[in-house]
Design an enzyme around this catalytic site. Structure first.
Site, PDB file in Angstrom:
ATOM      1  N   ASN A 247      34.565  53.918  73.646  1.00  0.00           N
ATOM      2  CA  ASN A 247      34.409  52.936  72.572  1.00  0.00           C
ATOM      3  C   ASN A 247      34.408  51.539  73.177  1.00  0.00           C
ATOM      4  OD1 ASN A 247      37.186  53.447  73.000  1.00  0.00           O
ATOM      5  ND2 ASN A 247      37.748  52.836  70.934  1.00  0.00           N
TER       6      ASN A 247
ATOM      7  N   GLU B 207      30.904  57.983  71.263  1.00  0.00           N
ATOM      8  CA  GLU B 207      29.783  58.940  71.164  1.00  0.00           C
ATOM      9  C   GLU B 207      28.456  58.204  71.102  1.00  0.00           C
ATOM     10  OE1 GLU B 207      32.527  58.632  69.346  1.00  0.00           O
ATOM     11  OE2 GLU B 207      32.916  60.405  68.138  1.00  0.00           O
TER      12      GLU B 207
HETATM   13  N1  THU Z   1      35.944  55.571  67.406  1.00  0.00           N
HETATM   14  C1  THU Z   1      35.104  56.200  68.274  1.00  0.00           C
HETATM   15  O1  THU Z   1      34.843  55.722  69.382  1.00  0.00           O
HETATM   16  N2  THU Z   1      34.540  57.372  67.877  1.00  0.00           N
HETATM   17  C2  THU Z   1      34.769  57.970  66.672  1.00  0.00           C
HETATM   18  O2  THU Z   1      34.152  58.980  66.369  1.00  0.00           O
HETATM   19  C3  THU Z   1      35.775  57.421  65.771  1.00  0.00           C
HETATM   20  C4  THU Z   1      36.289  56.067  66.102  1.00  0.00           C
HETATM   21  C5  THU Z   1      36.522  54.279  67.821  1.00  0.00           C
HETATM   22  C6  THU Z   1      36.031  53.090  67.043  1.00  0.00           C
HETATM   23  C7  THU Z   1      37.146  52.103  67.255  1.00  0.00           C
HETATM   24  O3  THU Z   1      36.940  51.422  68.482  1.00  0.00           O
HETATM   25  C8  THU Z   1      38.388  52.977  67.388  1.00  0.00           C
HETATM   26  O4  THU Z   1      37.922  54.299  67.632  1.00  0.00           O
HETATM   27  C9  THU Z   1      39.283  52.987  66.149  1.00  0.00           C
HETATM   28  O5  THU Z   1      38.554  53.289  65.015  1.00  0.00           O
END
Ligand code: THU
Length: 157
Positions: free
Chosen positions: A50, A63
């Site tokens: 992320n 993802e």
């Molecule tokens: N996040 C992801 O990277 N993938 C997901 O499928 C759900 C959420 C991240 C987004 C944000 O940076 C953090 O998790 C908290 O929501």
């Protein structure tokens, strides 16, 4: 000699790569680190983390970052499986004992890759402590998906 289903081996390998990627998550705002790893049909692994920014709502999921990287390499149609892990960033490291699942937007983007490749993508959801791995089909996580075929015109080639 023990016989381990090949899916279990793939899941373990993908979750381990996702755990590696998670170390580079940029998540100073949510303090929730996510790592992802795509498996392409020739065995190539494409990682993602992320990637947040000061305008919170514009943050990118792990993802999505991995899928965009696969696309840059011209490999979006080759995605066979994905492993995902995530947990809270604490002074002791990233902690979490429950598997995390892809958000709705990421399921939709995975569906685009699945449609391009003409296959159902396998989604391995892991816990940040590396102990739990759940195996799902994307079609199970995103039933009745809206996809390219629903558009009145053909998908751009
Ligand atoms: N996040 C992801 O990277 N993938 C997901 O499928 C759900 C959420 C991240 C987004 C944000 O940076 C953090 O998790 C908290 O929501």
């Amino acid at each position: 000699m023990a016989e381990v289903p090949i899916e279990d081996v793939a899941g373990r390998v993908l979750i381990d790569h996702a755990l590696d990627a998670l170390k580079n998550a940029y998540a100073p705002y949510s303090k929730f680190a996510v790592g992802a790893a795509l498996l392409l049909e020739d065995g190539t692994i494409v990682p993602g983390t992320n990637f947040e920014n000061a305008s919170y709502g514009l943050s990118l999921c792990a993802e999505t970052v991995a899928l965009a990287a696969a696309n840059v390499a011209g490999r979006l149609k080759d995605v066979v499986a994905i492993g995902i892990v995530g947990g809270a960033i604490t002074p002791k490291g990233v902690e979490g004992d429950m598997p995390i699942y892809p958000c709705g937007r990421c399921r939709q983007i995975l569906n685009e890759a699945a449609d391009l490749g003409g296959r159902d993508i396998i989604v391995y959801c892991g816990s940040a402590d590396g102990t739990l791995i759940r195996r799902h089909a994307l079609s199970e996580l995103l039933p009745y998906a809206f996809g390219p075929a629903d558009l009145a015109h053909d998908t751009p080639s």
